[in-house]
Motif scaffolding. Structure first.
Motif, mmCIF file in Angstrom:
data_model
loop_
_atom_site.group_PDB
_atom_site.id
_atom_site.type_symbol
_atom_site.label_atom_id
_atom_site.label_comp_id
_atom_site.label_asym_id
_atom_site.label_seq_id
_atom_site.Cartn_x
_atom_site.Cartn_y
_atom_site.Cartn_z
ATOM 1 N N GLU B 18 0.851 -1.189 0.000
ATOM 2 C CA GLU B 18 0.000 0.000 0.000
ATOM 3 C C GLU B 18 0.888 1.242 0.000
ATOM 4 O OE1 GLU B 18 -3.788 0.695 2.762
ATOM 5 O OE2 GLU B 18 -1.892 0.785 3.883
ATOM 6 N N GLU B 19 1.903 1.227 0.846
ATOM 7 C CA GLU B 19 2.790 2.395 0.966
ATOM 8 C C GLU B 19 3.614 2.581 -0.293
ATOM 9 O OE1 GLU B 19 3.146 1.434 5.704
ATOM 10 O OE2 GLU B 19 4.962 1.400 4.483
ATOM 11 N N GLU B 21 2.699 1.867 -3.216
ATOM 12 C CA GLU B 21 1.783 2.455 -4.210
ATOM 13 C C GLU B 21 1.641 3.950 -3.966
ATOM 14 O OE1 GLU B 21 -2.381 1.208 -4.105
ATOM 15 O OE2 GLU B 21 -2.702 3.159 -5.087
ATOM 16 N N TRP B 22 1.528 4.337 -2.692
ATOM 17 C CA TRP B 22 1.413 5.766 -2.384
ATOM 18 C C TRP B 22 2.646 6.528 -2.857
ATOM 19 C CZ3 TRP B 22 -0.227 4.922 3.406
ATOM 20 C CH2 TRP B 22 -1.563 4.497 3.453
ATOM 21 N N ARG B 25 2.574 7.145 -6.450
ATOM 22 C CA ARG B 25 1.631 8.231 -6.763
ATOM 23 C C ARG B 25 2.212 9.582 -6.369
ATOM 24 N NH1 ARG B 25 -3.729 6.074 -3.933
ATOM 25 N NH2 ARG B 25 -4.303 8.265 -4.154
ATOM 26 N N ASP B 30 0.809 13.277 -6.656
ATOM 27 C CA ASP B 30 -0.527 13.025 -6.096
ATOM 28 C C ASP B 30 -0.567 13.427 -4.620
ATOM 29 O OD1 ASP B 30 -2.874 11.918 -5.064
ATOM 30 O OD2 ASP B 30 -2.763 10.115 -6.302
ATOM 31 N N ALA B 33 -2.362 11.013 -2.093
ATOM 32 C CA ALA B 33 -1.505 9.920 -1.608
ATOM 33 C C ALA B 33 -0.596 10.434 -0.502
ATOM 34 C CB ALA B 33 -0.671 9.353 -2.752
ATOM 35 N N LEU B 36 -2.502 10.459 2.704
ATOM 36 C CA LEU B 36 -2.647 9.099 3.253
ATOM 37 C C LEU B 36 -1.361 8.678 3.961
ATOM 38 C CD1 LEU B 36 -4.481 7.427 0.212
ATOM 39 C CD2 LEU B 36 -5.444 7.832 2.480
ATOM 40 N N LEU B 37 -0.241 8.973 3.328
ATOM 41 C CA LEU B 37 1.050 8.617 3.914
ATOM 42 C C LEU B 37 1.268 9.380 5.218
ATOM 43 C CD1 LEU B 37 3.519 6.822 2.991
ATOM 44 C CD2 LEU B 37 4.647 8.989 2.491
#
Lengths: 262, 200
Positions: B18-19, B21-22, B25, B30, B33, B36-37
């Motif tokens: 998941e991280e 992918e962030w 992005r 992004d 993202a 989110l991080l």
């Protein structure tokens, strides 16, 4: 340099390297060792790096101000990065840079070699000091345990794989500590460790830790820290077996030493 | 032993994807993202920074710098060579340690180089259980392992990690031989590796 010494050097430097606590010359030495590292050494390096990464979890998580998130996000600029033309920026041709780089490389290599010679001498003196300091620490640990109010003393005799071997356990059960002496045992293979067991009457063996050494000797002392057990009222036997590296939950290998409390 | 470490790495892989992918992005600009991080890591990193800098305002400045740097240096993250967690945590720690070396910090009261607090703080404050859940389980194991270490070994590892001192600086500040520092650091890290493995 023998493989055994290389492995000792690798292990000695590995912890300092992952914590970024080495001097510049030690870092270089370790990076050289890392290039030729065995699979076991690479595994050790990766495991220590993982441990270092986990140290951040030891501190208590705290929430920053609620407004900080927007402040950070709103302050972010576009992710486009301009490409610089070095020639345009400086007015010098690439050839000049190549010559300068070559000269710098020669000078750096010479200085590195000289530095390596010095660090080698320093390193061997540091090793000797470490050896002496470690001996002193072990002796202090032994005296500390001997000073306990009640200690249990168990002699272990050599068995078939090493009949000349012997050992002793000096056990301070009140504080859950002990000192193990091993003598005349062969050096364990690279993929094995000696493992100490406490066997109480009627119970499964309890592991008290794994131990390793490079050279056989009569005065190998180890601090036993995984012995938070109370002695059995019936009988207490100690044994040393040879096991896969890192130890096993229950004994599987040959028994080298054994002895019961009198 | 090998099985333990493979298991640990596999556990990391699940939230590591998941991280990762962030970060990809974020490389492409992004900001969602990035949020989110930030929300995932803010408490963990802020706690570490405060342990190093000992000042809330200073720590918030530092946290801002860290996430700005993650935004600018996301290109440098190579998922083939390491985990997103390592990339973020290493960058954060280095930033906080660098800050302690700045002239301004050294002039401030917080630049107390006395090494007399070796405790890893177990009590948490304003803990968001939903946010920190993924780290909590690992944190318990790590703290237990550290408590099992002999005090002298724990001290050396603490000052190295949280104060960024080299072995020779630790030797000088704590007035113990350099060889002893090296020995304790090595022993401590080897034991932590074993304790964490046993607890798993």
């Amino acid at each position: 340099m023998s493989n055994s010494k290389k492995h000792t050097d690798f292990e000695a430097l590995c912890a300092g390297y992952v914590l970024d606590a080495l001097s510049a010359s030690e870092k270089e030495t370790f990076e050289r060792l890392l290039k030729d590292a065995s699979p076991e050494q690479i595994q050790l390096f990766e495991e220590m790096t993982t441990v270092k990464d986990e140290l951040v979890l030891a501190s208590s998580p705290l929430s920053p101000s609620a407004t900080l998130e927007d402040k950070i996000i709103n302050g972010l600029t576009s992710n486009e990065k301009p490409v610089k033309d070095i020639k345009q920026a400086s007015g010098l041709t690439p050839a000049v840079f190549k010559i300068a780089a070559a000269i710098l490389l020669i000078v750096t290599a010479s200085l590195s070699y000289y530095s390596y010679q010095l660090s080698d001498t320093l390193s061997s003196q540091e090793n000797r000091l470490t050896e002496l300091t470690n001996q002193l620490e072990r002796q202090e640990q032994l005296l500390d345990i001997l000073s306990a109010r009640e200690i249990t003393f168990v002699n272990m005799n050599g068995l078939d794989p090493s009949p000349d071997g012997y050992g002793k356990i000096i056990w301070d059960s009140q504080r859950g500590r002990a000192v193990l002496q091993l003598a005349n045992l062969p050096t364990p293979p690279a993929d094995r460790d000696y493992q100490l067991w406490l066997i109480k009457e009627g119970e499964d063996p309890i592991s008290a830790g794994v131990f390793n050494f490079d050279q056989p000797s009569t005065d190998l002392f180890f601090q036993v820290e995984q012995l938070n057990e109370q002695p059995s009222q019936l009988s207490n036997t100690f044994a040393v077996t040879l096991e896969p590296k890192g130890g096993v939950p229950q004994p599987t290998g040959d028994m080298f030493l054994a002895g019961a409390q009198d | 032993m090998i099985i333990f470490w493979l298991t640990l790495l596999a556990a990391f892989a699940s939230y590591s994807d998941e991280e990762r992918e962030w970060l990809v992005r974020i490389k492409n600009g992004d900001k969602k993202a990035m949020r989110l991080l930030y929300r995932k890591y803010k408490n963990l990193l802020f706690g570490m920074i405060i342990t190093i800098l000992k000042d809330r305002e200073e720590a918030e400045d530092c946290l801002q710098e860290i996430f700005t740097q993650i935004w600018e240096k996301a290109d440098y993250f190579d998922s083939e060579k390491g985990r997103a967690y390592t990339f973020i945590v290493t960058m954060a720690r280095n930033k906080a340690i660098d800050r302690t070396r700045s002239k301004q910090f050294k002039r401030s009261e917080k630049a107390d180089q006395t090494i007399n607090d070796f405790t890893f703080i177990p009590e948490s404050e304003e803990n968001n259980p939903h946010e920190d859940l993924e780290f909590q389980e690992r944190a318990v194991i790590v703290r237990d392992a550290l408590q099992k270490l002999p005090k002298k070994e724990r001290e050396v590892i603490f000052v190295s990690y949280y104060k960024g001192l080299s072995q020779s600086q630790i030797s000088e500040n704590m007035d113990i031989p350099l060889g002893t520092v090296k020995y304790r650091m090595r022993q401590g890290m080897l034991k932590l590796r074993d304790y964490i493995a046993l607890d798993k």
